[in-house]
Design a protein around this motif. Structure first.
Motif, mmCIF file in Angstrom:
data_model
loop_
_atom_site.group_PDB
_atom_site.id
_atom_site.type_symbol
_atom_site.label_atom_id
_atom_site.label_comp_id
_atom_site.label_asym_id
_atom_site.label_seq_id
_atom_site.Cartn_x
_atom_site.Cartn_y
_atom_site.Cartn_z
ATOM 1 N N VAL A 46 -72.039 -12.585 44.319
ATOM 2 C CA VAL A 46 -73.237 -12.877 43.541
ATOM 3 C C VAL A 46 -73.771 -11.586 42.937
ATOM 4 C CG1 VAL A 46 -75.621 -13.694 43.664
ATOM 5 C CG2 VAL A 46 -73.856 -14.834 44.992
ATOM 6 N N GLY A 47 -73.978 -11.624 41.640
ATOM 7 C CA GLY A 47 -74.596 -10.485 40.964
ATOM 8 C C GLY A 47 -76.091 -10.686 40.874
ATOM 9 N N ILE A 48 -76.793 -9.590 40.795
ATOM 10 C CA ILE A 48 -78.250 -9.661 40.676
ATOM 11 C C ILE A 48 -78.645 -10.437 39.423
ATOM 12 C CG2 ILE A 48 -80.325 -8.261 40.256
ATOM 13 C CD1 ILE A 48 -79.319 -8.403 43.182
ATOM 14 N N ASN A 49 -77.907 -10.272 38.337
ATOM 15 C CA ASN A 49 -78.239 -10.998 37.100
ATOM 16 C C ASN A 49 -78.208 -12.503 37.300
ATOM 17 O OD1 ASN A 49 -78.722 -8.686 35.612
ATOM 18 N ND2 ASN A 49 -76.599 -8.513 34.934
ATOM 19 N N GLU A 50 -77.265 -12.991 38.095
ATOM 20 C CA GLU A 50 -77.201 -14.430 38.369
ATOM 21 C C GLU A 50 -78.436 -14.896 39.128
ATOM 22 O OE1 GLU A 50 -74.321 -17.760 40.533
ATOM 23 O OE2 GLU A 50 -73.757 -15.649 40.609
ATOM 24 N N LYS A 107 -85.394 -8.465 34.999
ATOM 25 C CA LYS A 107 -84.741 -7.422 35.788
ATOM 26 C C LYS A 107 -85.733 -6.342 36.235
ATOM 27 C CE LYS A 107 -80.173 -5.707 35.878
ATOM 28 N NZ LYS A 107 -78.951 -5.510 35.136
ATOM 29 N N GLY A 108 -86.662 -5.991 35.387
ATOM 30 C CA GLY A 108 -87.652 -4.983 35.751
ATOM 31 C C GLY A 108 -88.479 -5.388 36.955
ATOM 32 N N SER A 109 -88.787 -6.657 37.052
ATOM 33 C CA SER A 109 -89.546 -7.147 38.207
ATOM 34 C C SER A 109 -88.747 -7.001 39.488
ATOM 35 C CB SER A 109 -89.939 -8.613 38.009
ATOM 36 O OG SER A 109 -90.810 -8.742 36.925
ATOM 37 N N PHE A 110 -87.454 -7.257 39.400
ATOM 38 C CA PHE A 110 -86.586 -7.111 40.573
ATOM 39 C C PHE A 110 -86.658 -5.680 41.097
ATOM 40 C CE2 PHE A 110 -82.600 -5.788 42.471
ATOM 41 C CZ PHE A 110 -82.419 -6.748 43.457
ATOM 42 N N TYR A 111 -86.469 -4.720 40.208
ATOM 43 C CA TYR A 111 -86.435 -3.325 40.637
ATOM 44 C C TYR A 111 -87.822 -2.778 41.002
ATOM 45 C CZ TYR A 111 -81.510 -3.258 39.785
ATOM 46 O OH TYR A 111 -80.169 -3.522 39.860
ATOM 47 N N HIS A 112 -88.864 -3.511 40.654
ATOM 48 C CA HIS A 112 -90.195 -3.154 41.132
ATOM 49 C C HIS A 112 -90.285 -3.402 42.641
ATOM 50 C CE1 HIS A 112 -94.539 -2.670 41.243
ATOM 51 N NE2 HIS A 112 -94.615 -3.825 41.876
ATOM 52 N N TYR A 113 -89.625 -4.453 43.113
ATOM 53 C CA TYR A 113 -89.688 -4.835 44.532
ATOM 54 C C TYR A 113 -88.521 -4.304 45.356
ATOM 55 C CZ TYR A 113 -93.466 -7.934 43.224
ATOM 56 O OH TYR A 113 -94.659 -8.428 42.771
ATOM 57 N N PHE A 114 -87.377 -4.134 44.739
ATOM 58 C CA PHE A 114 -86.178 -3.724 45.475
ATOM 59 C C PHE A 114 -85.525 -2.528 44.788
ATOM 60 C CE2 PHE A 114 -86.539 -8.390 45.774
ATOM 61 C CZ PHE A 114 -86.826 -8.496 47.126
ATOM 62 N N ALA A 115 -85.180 -1.527 45.580
ATOM 63 C CA ALA A 115 -84.542 -0.330 45.033
ATOM 64 C C ALA A 115 -83.087 -0.578 44.659
ATOM 65 C CB ALA A 115 -84.628 0.818 46.039
ATOM 66 N N SER A 116 -82.475 -1.598 45.274
ATOM 67 C CA SER A 116 -81.051 -1.845 45.059
ATOM 68 C C SER A 116 -80.706 -3.267 45.478
ATOM 69 C CB SER A 116 -80.224 -0.860 45.892
ATOM 70 O OG SER A 116 -80.446 -1.118 47.279
ATOM 71 N N LYS A 117 -79.476 -3.659 45.196
ATOM 72 C CA LYS A 117 -79.001 -4.961 45.645
ATOM 73 C C LYS A 117 -78.989 -5.010 47.171
ATOM 74 C CE LYS A 117 -75.205 -8.277 45.420
ATOM 75 N NZ LYS A 117 -73.816 -8.526 45.069
#
Length: 181
Positions: free
Chosen positions: A14-18, A27-37
């Motif tokens: 599973v990719g983060i984009n999926e 995507k910006g919101s994801f990296y606001h909460y998580f530094a990495s996959k």
């Protein structure tokens, strides 16, 4: 939602984009909460275990029921939710245990802490059963709890491989045998 996708495809598949597309999150919101996959994977596992342990507590701490009934209700719940047939995110320890243990130390530790908490609750329930006379354990309840969990985890993997509930049924029969039921 992410749990269901990861449970179906595995962590590496599973990719983060999926996940982001399915959730409708930029995507910006994801990296606001998580530094990495991996940070996302760790949070996913910790959330999974929080929910799993709360469900487990509802089963194994039911007042007024002998410990043996509570314990066997837990294993029945396991059979129904951890099997091969679309576990819908309810079987992440089974699905991801071997996959991520060598990929991410943070995720390995989340799995270890979560599974240790499960075994601790099983040990406490076994000790309650010895105390109320509904269970007989040869040896230490904590060691028996670990052995039972290991057996059920392995049976869950085999159920997926064989696409059959037979390994879980065997685990249930062996559980009854080991507890002299």
């Amino acid at each position: 939602m992410a749990r269901r996708i990861v449970a179906h495809k595995g962590y590496s598949g599973v990719g983060i984009n999926e996940v982001l597309a399915t959730a409708g999150v930029p995507k910006g919101s994801f990296y606001h909460y998580f530094a990495s996959k991996d940070a996302f994977g760790e949070a996913l596992l910790r959330d999974y275990f929080d929910e799993y342990l709360a469900d487990m507590d509802r089963i194994v701490t039911q007042p007024g029921r002998p410990a043996v009934e509570r314990l066997m209700a837990y294993w029945q719940q396991w059979r129904e939710t951890q099997s091969f047939d679309e576990c819908e995110g309810k079987c992440l320890a089974v699905k991801l245990g071997a996959e991520v243990a060598d990929l991410s130390e943070a995720m390995r530790l989340a799995l270890k802490e979560g599974t240790d908490a499960i075994v601790e609750r099983l040990g406490r329930t076994l000790a309650d059963g010895v105390e109320d006379g509904s269970i007989t354990v040869d040896g230490d309840p904590g060691e028996m709890a670990q052995a039972l969990y290991d057996m059920w985890l392995g049976a869950s993997v085999m159920a997926k491989i064989h696409r059959s509930l037979a390994p879980l049924d065997t685990a249930a029969a062996m559980t009854r045998h080991l507890l002299h039921l």
